[in-house]
Write a protein that holds these residues in place. Structure first.
Motif, PDB file in Angstrom:
ATOM      1  N   LEU A 114      24.132 -75.265 -23.111  1.00  0.00           N
ATOM      2  CA  LEU A 114      23.425 -74.005 -23.058  1.00  0.00           C
ATOM      3  C   LEU A 114      22.377 -73.828 -24.339  1.00  0.00           C
ATOM      4  O   LEU A 114      21.485 -73.443 -24.294  1.00  0.00           O
ATOM      5  CB  LEU A 114      24.144 -72.635 -22.644  1.00  0.00           C
ATOM      6  N   ILE A 115      23.231 -73.921 -25.331  1.00  0.00           N
ATOM      7  CA  ILE A 115      22.404 -73.776 -26.675  1.00  0.00           C
ATOM      8  C   ILE A 115      21.433 -74.764 -26.723  1.00  0.00           C
ATOM      9  O   ILE A 115      20.041 -74.315 -27.297  1.00  0.00           O
ATOM     10  CB  ILE A 115      23.493 -73.890 -27.875  1.00  0.00           C
ATOM     11  N   ARG A 116      21.416 -76.046 -26.320  1.00  0.00           N
ATOM     12  CA  ARG A 116      20.746 -76.893 -26.550  1.00  0.00           C
ATOM     13  C   ARG A 116      19.649 -76.558 -25.631  1.00  0.00           C
ATOM     14  O   ARG A 116      18.333 -76.833 -25.869  1.00  0.00           O
ATOM     15  CB  ARG A 116      21.012 -78.499 -26.197  1.00  0.00           C
ATOM     16  N   ALA A 117      19.831 -76.137 -24.371  1.00  0.00           N
ATOM     17  CA  ALA A 117      18.781 -75.835 -23.075  1.00  0.00           C
ATOM     18  C   ALA A 117      18.010 -74.573 -23.725  1.00  0.00           C
ATOM     19  O   ALA A 117      16.751 -74.765 -23.698  1.00  0.00           O
ATOM     20  CB  ALA A 117      19.447 -75.695 -21.954  1.00  0.00           C
ATOM     21  N   TYR A 118      18.487 -73.690 -24.282  1.00  0.00           N
ATOM     22  CA  TYR A 118      17.626 -72.331 -24.676  1.00  0.00           C
ATOM     23  C   TYR A 118      16.693 -72.866 -25.574  1.00  0.00           C
ATOM     24  O   TYR A 118      15.547 -72.176 -25.839  1.00  0.00           O
ATOM     25  CB  TYR A 118      18.516 -71.512 -24.747  1.00  0.00           C
ATOM     26  N   SER A 119      17.382 -73.432 -26.636  1.00  0.00           N
ATOM     27  CA  SER A 119      16.760 -73.875 -28.157  1.00  0.00           C
ATOM     28  C   SER A 119      15.396 -74.753 -27.564  1.00  0.00           C
ATOM     29  O   SER A 119      14.347 -74.526 -28.133  1.00  0.00           O
ATOM     30  CB  SER A 119      17.666 -74.581 -28.788  1.00  0.00           C
ATOM     31  N   ASN A 120      15.737 -75.803 -26.932  1.00  0.00           N
ATOM     32  CA  ASN A 120      14.715 -76.816 -26.471  1.00  0.00           C
ATOM     33  C   ASN A 120      13.604 -76.188 -25.581  1.00  0.00           C
ATOM     34  O   ASN A 120      12.623 -76.505 -25.720  1.00  0.00           O
ATOM     35  CB  ASN A 120      15.263 -78.119 -25.779  1.00  0.00           C
ATOM     36  N   SER A 121      13.882 -75.204 -24.949  1.00  0.00           N
ATOM     37  CA  SER A 121      12.899 -74.539 -23.889  1.00  0.00           C
ATOM     38  C   SER A 121      12.014 -73.889 -24.828  1.00  0.00           C
ATOM     39  O   SER A 121      10.691 -73.979 -24.531  1.00  0.00           O
ATOM     40  CB  SER A 121      13.612 -73.362 -23.107  1.00  0.00           C
ATOM     41  N   VAL A 122      12.494 -73.283 -25.784  1.00  0.00           N
ATOM     42  CA  VAL A 122      11.553 -72.491 -26.945  1.00  0.00           C
ATOM     43  C   VAL A 122      10.566 -73.762 -27.278  1.00  0.00           C
ATOM     44  O   VAL A 122       9.440 -73.556 -27.639  1.00  0.00           O
ATOM     45  CB  VAL A 122      12.247 -71.615 -27.842  1.00  0.00           C
ATOM     46  N   THR A 123      11.078 -74.678 -28.178  1.00  0.00           N
ATOM     47  CA  THR A 123      10.384 -75.612 -28.748  1.00  0.00           C
ATOM     48  C   THR A 123       9.591 -76.358 -27.883  1.00  0.00           C
ATOM     49  O   THR A 123       8.198 -76.688 -28.150  1.00  0.00           O
ATOM     50  CB  THR A 123      11.465 -76.738 -29.488  1.00  0.00           C
ATOM     51  N   ASN A 124       9.734 -76.732 -26.653  1.00  0.00           N
ATOM     52  CA  ASN A 124       8.921 -77.150 -25.762  1.00  0.00           C
ATOM     53  C   ASN A 124       7.717 -76.134 -25.276  1.00  0.00           C
ATOM     54  O   ASN A 124       6.473 -76.643 -25.174  1.00  0.00           O
ATOM     55  CB  ASN A 124       9.903 -77.340 -24.464  1.00  0.00           C
ATOM     56  N   ALA A 125       7.857 -74.926 -25.120  1.00  0.00           N
ATOM     57  CA  ALA A 125       6.971 -74.051 -24.957  1.00  0.00           C
ATOM     58  C   ALA A 125       5.980 -74.040 -26.094  1.00  0.00           C
ATOM     59  O   ALA A 125       4.643 -73.855 -25.946  1.00  0.00           O
ATOM     60  CB  ALA A 125       7.514 -72.641 -24.624  1.00  0.00           C
ATOM     61  N   VAL A 126       6.446 -73.966 -27.603  1.00  0.00           N
ATOM     62  CA  VAL A 126       5.606 -73.958 -28.593  1.00  0.00           C
ATOM     63  C   VAL A 126       4.695 -75.034 -28.678  1.00  0.00           C
ATOM     64  O   VAL A 126       3.713 -75.107 -29.128  1.00  0.00           O
ATOM     65  CB  VAL A 126       6.360 -73.648 -29.752  1.00  0.00           C
ATOM     66  N   GLU A 127       5.291 -76.225 -28.393  1.00  0.00           N
ATOM     67  CA  GLU A 127       4.473 -77.593 -28.383  1.00  0.00           C
ATOM     68  C   GLU A 127       3.537 -77.431 -27.402  1.00  0.00           C
ATOM     69  O   GLU A 127       2.371 -78.060 -27.568  1.00  0.00           O
ATOM     70  CB  GLU A 127       5.388 -78.680 -28.263  1.00  0.00           C
ATOM     71  N   LYS A 128       3.652 -76.683 -26.255  1.00  0.00           N
ATOM     72  CA  LYS A 128       2.687 -76.783 -25.206  1.00  0.00           C
ATOM     73  C   LYS A 128       1.482 -75.984 -25.614  1.00  0.00           C
ATOM     74  O   LYS A 128       0.432 -76.154 -25.293  1.00  0.00           O
ATOM     75  CB  LYS A 128       3.220 -76.485 -23.681  1.00  0.00           C
ATOM     76  N   ILE A 129       1.992 -74.706 -26.063  1.00  0.00           N
ATOM     77  CA  ILE A 129       1.008 -73.527 -26.262  1.00  0.00           C
ATOM     78  C   ILE A 129       0.132 -73.862 -27.418  1.00  0.00           C
ATOM     79  O   ILE A 129      -0.974 -73.872 -27.655  1.00  0.00           O
ATOM     80  CB  ILE A 129       1.669 -72.085 -26.571  1.00  0.00           C
ATOM     81  N   GLY A 130       0.715 -74.408 -28.513  1.00  0.00           N
ATOM     82  CA  GLY A 130       0.203 -74.664 -29.926  1.00  0.00           C
ATOM     83  C   GLY A 130       0.571 -73.654 -30.802  1.00  0.00           C
ATOM     84  O   GLY A 130       0.750 -72.590 -30.522  1.00  0.00           O
ATOM     85  N   VAL A 131       0.086 -74.014 -32.044  1.00  0.00           N
ATOM     86  CA  VAL A 131       0.411 -73.108 -33.256  1.00  0.00           C
ATOM     87  C   VAL A 131      -0.873 -72.790 -34.162  1.00  0.00           C
ATOM     88  O   VAL A 131      -1.484 -74.073 -34.086  1.00  0.00           O
ATOM     89  CB  VAL A 131       1.500 -73.812 -34.136  1.00  0.00           C
ATOM     90  N   VAL A 132      -1.025 -71.714 -34.750  1.00  0.00           N
ATOM     91  CA  VAL A 132      -1.947 -71.609 -35.550  1.00  0.00           C
ATOM     92  C   VAL A 132      -1.477 -70.865 -37.060  1.00  0.00           C
ATOM     93  O   VAL A 132      -0.548 -70.142 -36.834  1.00  0.00           O
ATOM     94  CB  VAL A 132      -2.992 -70.675 -35.159  1.00  0.00           C
ATOM     95  N   LYS A 133      -2.154 -71.242 -37.882  1.00  0.00           N
ATOM     96  CA  LYS A 133      -1.903 -70.439 -39.413  1.00  0.00           C
ATOM     97  C   LYS A 133      -2.869 -69.362 -39.240  1.00  0.00           C
ATOM     98  O   LYS A 133      -4.046 -69.582 -39.407  1.00  0.00           O
ATOM     99  CB  LYS A 133      -1.985 -71.310 -40.439  1.00  0.00           C
ATOM    100  N   ARG A 134      -2.404 -68.121 -39.483  1.00  0.00           N
ATOM    101  CA  ARG A 134      -3.463 -66.992 -39.508  1.00  0.00           C
ATOM    102  C   ARG A 134      -3.371 -66.632 -41.317  1.00  0.00           C
ATOM    103  O   ARG A 134      -2.384 -66.584 -41.740  1.00  0.00           O
ATOM    104  CB  ARG A 134      -2.826 -65.766 -38.943  1.00  0.00           C
TER     105      ARG A 134
END
Length: 220
Positions: A114-134
């Motif tokens: 469960l720990i891996r699944a929930y953590s990986n879900s977040v990481t996967n979503a961030v990689e899909k959405i993308g990151v910006v520096k403000r």
């Protein structure tokens, strides 16, 4: 001070899905700058997915993780919300709320799973959405004669300054945005370039967004 005011966040609101041992995990993410915004987003996603087995969540508000919260929403204690929060913090993301919705697929994952699944879900979503520096930047306004514009334009392009506006009148009025720490050197460079025949006005301060390549979060 200014460097501390620069921060990483998600490019935009979005979601991504993972299937892990027949369970569906949907990570929905939003930019949030207050706990009220965070709670409103959590309620919105939970209502939308009210038929799910769990709607777990985590958020971090403030540039120093001033307000954080995590919820397992019925999953074993410490297996959902905290791993989600840690995933956000490892990627140095600020002012973000994530809701990870789980539709149980009939196969138990165990605490570690469960720990891996929930953590990986977040990481996967961030990689899909993308990151910006403000990046907090200052608007600098100045005028140059038409016969000196090419030199100034070359300087601005060489140093990759963001030119927000160019107004053509008696002279050419230029509006640029630059990092707070770059102001004095830029003024000095332009003053030297134009032999002192220039004056500056400070405009607004605002955050501008710079895309961050995947896997470079830790270098920011």
């Amino acid at each position: 001070m200014s460097k501390e005011e620069n921060f990483l966040t998600i490019k935009e609101n979005g979601s991504a899905e993972l299937i892990i041992k027949k369970s569906k995990f949907i990570a929905s993410m939003a930019r949030t700058t207050t706990t009220d915004e965070a709670n409103a987003f959590i309620q919105e996603i939970s209502k939308k997915n009210r038929d799910a087995t769990h709607n777990t969540f985590a958020y971090t508000i403030g540039l120093n993780d001033d307000q954080v919260k995590a919820s397992d929403n019925g999953e074993p204690s410490g297996t959902a919300g905290i791993p989600e929060l840690k995933a956000l913090q490892l990627m140095k993301l600020k002012n973000v709320t994530v809701v990870v919705t789980r539709y149980f697929g009939g196969i138990k994952l165990g605490a570690g799973g469960l720990i891996r699944a929930y953590s990986n879900s977040v990481t996967n979503a961030v990689e899909k959405i993308g990151v910006v520096k403000r990046v907090l930047q200052q608007e600098l306004i100045f005028s140059v004669p038409y016969n000196r514009f090419d030199e100034v334009d070359h300087y601005l392009k060489t140093n990759k300054f963001f030119v927000a506006d160019t107004e053509y009148g008696v002279d050419i009025k230029i509006h640029i945005f630059l990092d707070m720490d770059d102001q004095e050197q830029t003024k000095k460079d332009l003053t030297n370039l134009l032999a002192g025949q220039i004056s500056f006005t400070n405009g607004e301060k605002r955050y501008n967004e710079i895309p961050v390549e995947q896997n470079n979060y830790h270098e920011q």
